[in-house]
Design an enzyme around this catalytic site. Sequence first.
Site, PDB file in Angstrom:
ATOM      1  N   LYS A  11       0.855  -1.204   0.000  1.00  0.00           N
ATOM      2  CA  LYS A  11       0.000   0.000   0.000  1.00  0.00           C
ATOM      3  C   LYS A  11       0.887   1.250   0.000  1.00  0.00           C
ATOM      4  O   LYS A  11       2.056   1.201   0.387  1.00  0.00           O
ATOM      5  CB  LYS A  11      -0.934   0.041   1.227  1.00  0.00           C
ATOM      6  CG  LYS A  11      -0.258  -0.010   2.605  1.00  0.00           C
ATOM      7  CD  LYS A  11       0.185   1.310   3.187  1.00  0.00           C
ATOM      8  CE  LYS A  11       0.755   1.106   4.577  1.00  0.00           C
ATOM      9  NZ  LYS A  11       1.573   2.265   5.058  1.00  0.00           N
ATOM     10  N   ASP A 155      -2.495  -1.329  10.290  1.00  0.00           N
ATOM     11  CA  ASP A 155      -2.733  -1.375   8.839  1.00  0.00           C
ATOM     12  C   ASP A 155      -3.451  -2.640   8.399  1.00  0.00           C
ATOM     13  O   ASP A 155      -3.889  -2.746   7.250  1.00  0.00           O
ATOM     14  CB  ASP A 155      -1.389  -1.319   8.092  1.00  0.00           C
ATOM     15  CG  ASP A 155      -0.832   0.101   8.047  1.00  0.00           C
ATOM     16  OD1 ASP A 155       0.356   0.244   7.721  1.00  0.00           O
ATOM     17  OD2 ASP A 155      -1.584   1.038   8.348  1.00  0.00           O
TER      18      ASP A 155
HETATM   19  C1  LIG Z   1       2.398   4.325   9.426  1.00  0.00           C
HETATM   20  C2  LIG Z   1       1.260   3.443   9.006  1.00  0.00           C
HETATM   21  O1  LIG Z   1       1.757   2.367   8.239  1.00  0.00           O
HETATM   22  C3  LIG Z   1       0.257   4.254   8.179  1.00  0.00           C
HETATM   23  O2  LIG Z   1      -0.513   3.432   7.387  1.00  0.00           O
HETATM   24  C4  LIG Z   1       0.568   2.878  10.235  1.00  0.00           C
HETATM   25  O3  LIG Z   1       0.109   3.905  11.069  1.00  0.00           O
HETATM   26  C5  LIG Z   1       1.506   1.962  11.032  1.00  0.00           C
HETATM   27  O4  LIG Z   1       0.800   0.774  11.209  1.00  0.00           O
HETATM   28  P1  LIG Z   1       1.549  -0.528  11.736  1.00  0.00           P
HETATM   29  O5  LIG Z   1       2.856  -0.714  11.033  1.00  0.00           O
HETATM   30  O6  LIG Z   1       0.559  -1.645  11.666  1.00  0.00           O
HETATM   31  O7  LIG Z   1       1.853  -0.119  13.219  1.00  0.00           O
HETATM   32  P2  LIG Z   1       1.558  -1.025  14.482  1.00  0.00           P
HETATM   33  O8  LIG Z   1       2.318  -2.304  14.335  1.00  0.00           O
HETATM   34  O9  LIG Z   1       0.091  -1.051  14.762  1.00  0.00           O
HETATM   35  O10 LIG Z   1       2.254  -0.080  15.585  1.00  0.00           O
HETATM   36  C6  LIG Z   1       3.666  -0.003  15.636  1.00  0.00           C
HETATM   37  C7  LIG Z   1       3.985   1.211  16.496  1.00  0.00           C
HETATM   38  O11 LIG Z   1       3.733   2.411  15.729  1.00  0.00           O
HETATM   39  C8  LIG Z   1       3.178   3.436  16.563  1.00  0.00           C
HETATM   40  N1  LIG Z   1       1.851   3.812  16.041  1.00  0.00           N
HETATM   41  C9  LIG Z   1       1.228   3.032  15.113  1.00  0.00           C
HETATM   42  C10 LIG Z   1       0.003   3.440  14.607  1.00  0.00           C
HETATM   43  C11 LIG Z   1      -0.579   4.636  15.105  1.00  0.00           C
HETATM   44  N2  LIG Z   1      -1.789   5.064  14.661  1.00  0.00           N
HETATM   45  N3  LIG Z   1       0.063   5.386  16.027  1.00  0.00           N
HETATM   46  C12 LIG Z   1       1.276   4.996  16.505  1.00  0.00           C
HETATM   47  O12 LIG Z   1       1.864   5.693  17.344  1.00  0.00           O
HETATM   48  C13 LIG Z   1       3.111   2.834  17.954  1.00  0.00           C
HETATM   49  O13 LIG Z   1       4.321   3.129  18.627  1.00  0.00           O
HETATM   50  C14 LIG Z   1       3.057   1.335  17.682  1.00  0.00           C
HETATM   51  O14 LIG Z   1       3.522   0.558  18.776  1.00  0.00           O
HETATM   52  N1  LIG Z   2       5.253 -11.460   6.959  1.00  0.00           N
HETATM   53  C1  LIG Z   2       6.227 -10.548   7.188  1.00  0.00           C
HETATM   54  N2  LIG Z   2       6.814  -9.924   6.157  1.00  0.00           N
HETATM   55  C2  LIG Z   2       7.772  -8.982   6.372  1.00  0.00           C
HETATM   56  N3  LIG Z   2       8.201  -8.581   7.606  1.00  0.00           N
HETATM   57  C3  LIG Z   2       7.626  -9.187   8.663  1.00  0.00           C
HETATM   58  C4  LIG Z   2       6.627 -10.188   8.502  1.00  0.00           C
HETATM   59  N4  LIG Z   2       6.254 -10.591   9.739  1.00  0.00           N
HETATM   60  C5  LIG Z   2       6.956  -9.867  10.618  1.00  0.00           C
HETATM   61  N5  LIG Z   2       7.796  -9.025   9.999  1.00  0.00           N
HETATM   62  C6  LIG Z   2       8.673  -8.055  10.677  1.00  0.00           C
HETATM   63  O1  LIG Z   2       7.988  -6.786  10.603  1.00  0.00           O
HETATM   64  C7  LIG Z   2       8.893  -5.736  10.234  1.00  0.00           C
HETATM   65  C8  LIG Z   2       8.125  -4.687   9.492  1.00  0.00           C
HETATM   66  O2  LIG Z   2       7.751  -5.254   8.250  1.00  0.00           O
HETATM   67  P1  LIG Z   2       6.907  -4.360   7.231  1.00  0.00           P
HETATM   68  O3  LIG Z   2       7.546  -3.004   7.132  1.00  0.00           O
HETATM   69  O4  LIG Z   2       6.707  -5.147   5.994  1.00  0.00           O
HETATM   70  O5  LIG Z   2       5.556  -4.329   8.015  1.00  0.00           O
HETATM   71  P2  LIG Z   2       4.463  -3.276   8.268  1.00  0.00           P
HETATM   72  O6  LIG Z   2       4.713  -2.733   9.631  1.00  0.00           O
HETATM   73  O7  LIG Z   2       3.170  -3.906   7.957  1.00  0.00           O
HETATM   74  O8  LIG Z   2       4.707  -2.135   7.204  1.00  0.00           O
HETATM   75  P3  LIG Z   2       5.013  -0.627   7.448  1.00  0.00           P
HETATM   76  O9  LIG Z   2       6.478  -0.538   7.143  1.00  0.00           O
HETATM   77  O10 LIG Z   2       4.154   0.051   6.456  1.00  0.00           O
HETATM   78  O11 LIG Z   2       4.683  -0.263   8.862  1.00  0.00           O
HETATM   79  C9  LIG Z   2       9.947  -6.454   9.377  1.00  0.00           C
HETATM   80  O12 LIG Z   2      11.179  -5.758   9.419  1.00  0.00           O
HETATM   81  C10 LIG Z   2      10.031  -7.842  10.003  1.00  0.00           C
HETATM   82  O13 LIG Z   2      11.022  -7.855  11.013  1.00  0.00           O
END
Ligand SMILES: C[C@](O)(CO)[C@H](O)COP(=O)(O)OP(=O)(O)OC[C@H]1O[C@@H](n2ccc(N)nc2=O)[C@H](O)[C@@H]1O
Ligand SMILES: Nc1ncnc2c1ncn2[C@@H]1O[C@H](COP(=O)(O)OP(=O)(O)OP(=O)(O)O)[C@@H](O)[C@H]1O
Length: 328
Positions: A11, A155
């Site tokens: 995305k 997400d």
């Molecule tokens: C940056 C985006 O990818 C935009 O689409 C999302 O907001 C992030 O979503 P994500 O990777 O699924 O993040 P999560 O795994 O839910 O959260 C990881 C960390 O990001 C921060 N986090 C995430 C989402 C949010 N709305 N506020 C936050 O502050 C928090 O510290 C959280 O512990």
């Molecule tokens: N199925 C998976 N594919 C890729 N990374 C994974 C997976 N499961 C766990 N991880 C861990 O999650 C971390 C973040 O991966 P990725 O950036 O693809 O995830 P995301 O959090 O959904 O995306 P974003 O970067 O948009 O937040 C990776 O560096 C890896 O350590």
Amino acid sequence: MQRVIMKSPAKLNLFLELHRRREDGFHELETVMVAIDRCDQLSITRRDDSELNVTAQWSPSQAAWEQQLPGMPAGSLDLPQGEGNLVYQAVQRFRQRCQIKHGFDIHIEKTIPAGAGMGGASSNAACSLRGVAKLSQIPLSDARIRQTAAEIGSDVPFFLGPTTDQDAKPEGSDASNPLTKGSAALATGRGEQLAEVALAAPISFVVCFPPHPLSTAAVYSICQVPVNPCSAEELLSTMAKGPLEKLSSLLFNRLGKPASTICPPMADLLESMRSIGLNGCQLTGSGSACFGIAESLADANRIATELSKAGYPVSFAASPLPLPTPLQ
Ligand SMILES: C[C@](O)(CO)[C@H](O)COP(=O)(O)OP(=O)(O)OC[C@H]1O[C@@H](n2ccc(N)nc2=O)[C@H](O)[C@@H]1O
Ligand SMILES: Nc1ncnc2c1ncn2[C@@H]1O[C@H](COP(=O)(O)OP(=O)(O)OP(=O)(O)O)[C@@H](O)[C@H]1O
């Protein structure tokens, strides 16, 4: 049915604004996401016993990715296997919630860069929930799927696609564009509250991943919530009704500044993208991948090739990809 093979799209965030930091540490946000045709592939096979196996590998190979991205920090291309993988965590939680006794073998072929802000792991998790539900004869509209997705990550719900076919007919536009229907959504809350948005026609993106993965938590930990937040309103109406040429001037990501503080090479990348002729260049999600809008898909492919030759080997053209509705 014993096996499903599924596409797990990446995305891009066309808009991302922060509204407040919540007591639970998450931020209330407003973001417009579009699924794109850069996809991982999941193969999910139902087992007769209760074992759950999750494996992941880079496609075409880890060696090819290491060769393409020599500057990546050591270990940053190591993909988590088994319990460390978000797919394992999502499926295990769903099995417990629905008392699914049988196990699964799940293999993930990765093409979405990790730590890129492209939702790779979240997309894989959503895809695995859909596949496991299908193989367990659980209707895809079952609320427990979306409930599990929201618990796994902010997400993940987006990648499940529109809740029902009815939801996939956004207000005030021609929602029947088969190339884009169901590809875009407005997410609020911490990202788990979704409203389908229309996209009048495909957009030609160029996406570029610098060899610097970024931690989402690290970027959010230094972000600033603005006193006067921007609104996605004009972007949403332009997406639905055009003119799409105006889109690039409406792209916005509040996480751009904190991300470039942690990853200075991103500024060079954005400068290269702008000078090569891309419009509206910006970070996606929490980064570090950046994207811009080209005039056409042919132009996007040409620019991606130029960026690859200019030292950014993971550069590619991408178009919106409709997410599956529960009926598919
Ligand atoms: C940056 C985006 O990818 C935009 O689409 C999302 O907001 C992030 O979503 P994500 O990777 O699924 O993040 P999560 O795994 O839910 O959260 C990881 C960390 O990001 C921060 N986090 C995430 C989402 C949010 N709305 N506020 C936050 O502050 C928090 O510290 C959280 O512990
Ligand atoms: N199925 C998976 N594919 C890729 N990374 C994974 C997976 N499961 C766990 N991880 C861990 O999650 C971390 C973040 O991966 P990725 O950036 O693809 O995830 P995301 O959090 O959904 O995306 P974003 O970067 O948009 O937040 C990776 O560096 C890896 O350590």
